[in-house]
Design an enzyme around this catalytic site. Structure first.
Site, PDB file in Angstrom:
ATOM      1  N   SER A 103      57.590  46.522  59.058  1.00  0.00           N
ATOM      2  CA  SER A 103      56.529  47.307  59.695  1.00  0.00           C
ATOM      3  C   SER A 103      57.029  48.012  60.947  1.00  0.00           C
ATOM      4  O   SER A 103      56.560  49.098  61.301  1.00  0.00           O
ATOM      5  CB  SER A 103      55.357  46.381  60.050  1.00  0.00           C
ATOM      6  OG  SER A 103      54.788  45.822  58.881  1.00  0.00           O
ATOM      7  N   TRP A 127      64.275  44.824  50.105  1.00  0.00           N
ATOM      8  CA  TRP A 127      63.005  44.912  49.381  1.00  0.00           C
ATOM      9  C   TRP A 127      62.770  46.321  48.837  1.00  0.00           C
ATOM     10  O   TRP A 127      61.675  46.873  48.934  1.00  0.00           O
ATOM     11  CB  TRP A 127      61.823  44.475  50.260  1.00  0.00           C
ATOM     12  CG  TRP A 127      62.022  43.149  50.918  1.00  0.00           C
ATOM     13  CD1 TRP A 127      62.089  42.895  52.261  1.00  0.00           C
ATOM     14  CD2 TRP A 127      62.202  41.881  50.266  1.00  0.00           C
ATOM     15  NE1 TRP A 127      62.302  41.555  52.485  1.00  0.00           N
ATOM     16  CE2 TRP A 127      62.385  40.903  51.271  1.00  0.00           C
ATOM     17  CE3 TRP A 127      62.232  41.473  48.926  1.00  0.00           C
ATOM     18  CZ2 TRP A 127      62.577  39.557  50.983  1.00  0.00           C
ATOM     19  CZ3 TRP A 127      62.435  40.132  48.647  1.00  0.00           C
ATOM     20  CH2 TRP A 127      62.592  39.197  49.662  1.00  0.00           C
ATOM     21  N   THR A 244      28.079  25.337  30.746  1.00  0.00           N
ATOM     22  CA  THR A 244      27.897  24.050  31.419  1.00  0.00           C
ATOM     23  C   THR A 244      26.397  23.821  31.611  1.00  0.00           C
ATOM     24  O   THR A 244      25.639  24.778  31.806  1.00  0.00           O
ATOM     25  CB  THR A 244      28.586  24.012  32.804  1.00  0.00           C
ATOM     26  OG1 THR A 244      28.000  25.008  33.650  1.00  0.00           O
ATOM     27  CG2 THR A 244      30.088  24.240  32.699  1.00  0.00           C
ATOM     28  N   GLY A 313      38.092  28.023  36.682  1.00  0.00           N
ATOM     29  CA  GLY A 313      38.268  26.601  36.939  1.00  0.00           C
ATOM     30  C   GLY A 313      39.691  26.154  36.676  1.00  0.00           C
ATOM     31  O   GLY A 313      40.648  26.851  36.996  1.00  0.00           O
ATOM     32  N   GLU A 337      54.078  48.997  51.529  1.00  0.00           N
ATOM     33  CA  GLU A 337      53.569  50.289  52.031  1.00  0.00           C
ATOM     34  C   GLU A 337      52.669  50.110  53.252  1.00  0.00           C
ATOM     35  O   GLU A 337      51.654  50.782  53.407  1.00  0.00           O
ATOM     36  CB  GLU A 337      52.863  51.074  50.924  1.00  0.00           C
ATOM     37  CG  GLU A 337      53.836  51.627  49.903  1.00  0.00           C
ATOM     38  CD  GLU A 337      53.418  52.953  49.314  1.00  0.00           C
ATOM     39  OE1 GLU A 337      52.770  53.748  50.014  1.00  0.00           O
ATOM     40  OE2 GLU A 337      53.763  53.207  48.152  1.00  0.00           O
TER      41      GLU A 337
END
Length: 356
Positions: A103, A127, A244, A313, A337
Site C-alpha cells: 500500500s 505478489w 429442520t 452449517g 488493488e
C-alpha cells in the site's frame, strides 16, 4: 506442512475467453480491440467471477497491466504491446508491489538508472498476478537520484519484456484462495530497458500507476459482487432444500434475515460499481466512487461468503460443497488493488477535500 489442493493456471479458459472476445475488451478498436467501456467490462467481469474469481483475477490482472499503456503509452507502444495481445492469447502483469512496499507505493525500492539510451533496472517485485505467464510487465521503478523526491516525481513506468536478460521468475505462491491464479515474485537484475519503453516520460510513473486504478477498481468491485451473488444463490438453494424442525431452514427467521442482508449488500455494491464505471465512462474523475465501490463490494463479498458457510452449517466447512471455496476466494478482494483500509484513506481524503 498442511497439504494444499493445487490448481493449474487456466490457460484453456484464457484462450477460450480470447477466442470469444471476453479478454482485452478494453483495448481501443484502433489497436484491434473491442473498445468496450468500463460499464460493459464490469458486466462481463461479474459474470465470469460468478463462475470462478481465480479465472476472473487472471483476466482482470491482464487489464491492469495494460491500462498504463492505454492511458499514457505512445502510438508505437500501443501498436506493439496492445496489438500483440490481440494477435494471440497472451497475458501481461502489473509490477508495482514489492516485498517491502504494498500500500505504501512511495516505499518502492526497485531502481532504474539511465545509461545512454537505456535504463539499467534492478529490484524485486512481489505478489505479481500472471507473473509466471506474462509476455511483458508494467514496472514502476524509482528514477530520481534525490532520495527525498516526492512520489509524484520520483518514479517512472516501464514496459519490460519477460524474455529479456536479467528477468527472473520466482516460484508460484500457493495462496489461501483463487489458487488457479498465478502469483509470484519477479526479480530484475541489470535489465537493460531501452528508453523507447518508458511510458509517458520520466518522473510521472506514480501518476500513471495510480490513474490505472480509477479504471480497474470498478471491475474488481464487479468481481467481488459476482462472488457475493454466487454465495447468495448457493445459500438460498441450500436453505430451501435443507429441513429442520419440520420445515426448510429458509423459513426460519434467523436464516431468512441472513439471506436478506446478503441481498441488501449485493444490490448496494452492484449500484456502487455501476456508478463508478459510469463516472469514468462519462469523462469524470471517479477516484472517490471507485474506492467506495471497491471497499463495499470487498466487504460484502466476505460477509456473504461467510454467511453462506454458516447457512450450510457443517457442510459449509467441507470442501465437497461450494461455499468454502467462495469464503477463501473472497478474502483477497479486501487486499489487492488497494486494501480496504487504503480505500477508506482515499475516500476520507476525497471527502474532506471537497468539504474544505
Amino acid at each position: 506442512m498442511l497439504a494444499i489442493t493445487k490448481s493449474k493456471y487456466p490457460w484453456a479458459l484464457i484462450k477460450k475467453a480470447w477466442e470469444l472476445g471476453l479478454i482485452n475488451t478494453h483495448i481501443p478498436q484502433k489497436y484491434g480491440g473491442l473498445g468496450l467501456n468500463s460499464l460493459e467490462n464490469c458486466m462481463i467481469t461479474e459474470e465470469i467471477a460468478y463462475g470462478c474469481t481465480g479465472v476472473q483475477t487472471a483476466i482482470e490482472a491482464n487489464s491492469l497491466g495494460q491500462m498504463p499503456v492505454i492511458l499514457a503509452g505512445n502510438e508505437e507502444q500501443k501498436k506493439k504491446y496492445l496489438g500483440r495481445m490481440i494477435e494471440e492469447p497472451l497475458v501481461c502483469s502489473y509490477g508495482v508491489t514489492e516485498p517491502g512496499a504494498g500500500s505504501d507505493v512511495a516505499g518502492v525500492r526497485t531502481r532504474a538508472v539511465k545509461h545512454g539510451d537505456e535504463y539499467i533496472l534492478n529490484g524485486e517485485k512481489m505478489w505479481i498476478t500472471n507473473g509466471g505467464h506474462a509476455n511483458w510487465f508494467f514496472v514502476l521503478a524509482r528514477t530520481a537520484s534525490d532520495a527525498k523526491a516526492s512520489a509524484g516525481k520520483a518514479f517512472t513506468g516501464f514496459i519490460v519484456e519477460r524474455d529479456w536478460a536479467g528477468v527472473t521468475l520466482g516460484k508460484k505462491e500457493w495462496n489461501m484462495g483463487q489458487r488457479c491464479s498465478d502469483t509470484r515474485g519477479i526479480t530484475f537484475e541489470d535489465v537493460r530497458v531501452p528508453k523507447e519503453n518508458v511510458i509517458g516520460e520520466e518522473g510521472i510513473g506514480f501518476k500513471i500507476a495510480m490513474g490505472a486504478f480509477d479504471k480497474t477498481r470498478p471491475p474488481v468491485a464487479a468481481g467481488a459482487v459476482g462472488l457475493a451473488q454466487r454465495a447468495l444463490d448457493e445459500a438460498t438453494k441450500y436453505s430451501l432444500e435443507r429441513h429442520t424442525f419440520g420445515k426448510p431452514i429458509a423459513e426460519h427467521q434467523a436464516v431468512a434475515f441472513m439471506l436478506a442482508d446478503m441481498a441488501i449488500g449485493i444490490e448496494t455494491s452492484r449500484l456502487a460499481y455501476l456508478k463508478a464505471a459510469w463516472m469514468v465512462d462519462s469523462g469524470h474523475r471517479n477516484t472517490y466512487y471507485a474506492s467506495i465501490a471497491k471497499a463495499i463490494s470487498a466487504d460484502v463479498a466476505n460477509k456473504s461468503a461467510a454467511d453462506a458457510v454458516q447457512i450450510f452449517g457443517g457442510n459449509g466447512f467441507n470442501s465437497e460443497y461450494p461455499v468454502e471455496k467462495l469464503m477463501r476466494d473472497a478474502k483477497i478482494y479486501q487486499i489487492y488493488e488497494g486494501t480496504s483500509q487504503i480505500q477508506r484513506v482515499i475516500i476520507s481524503r476525497e471527502l474532506l477535500a471537497k468539504a474544505k
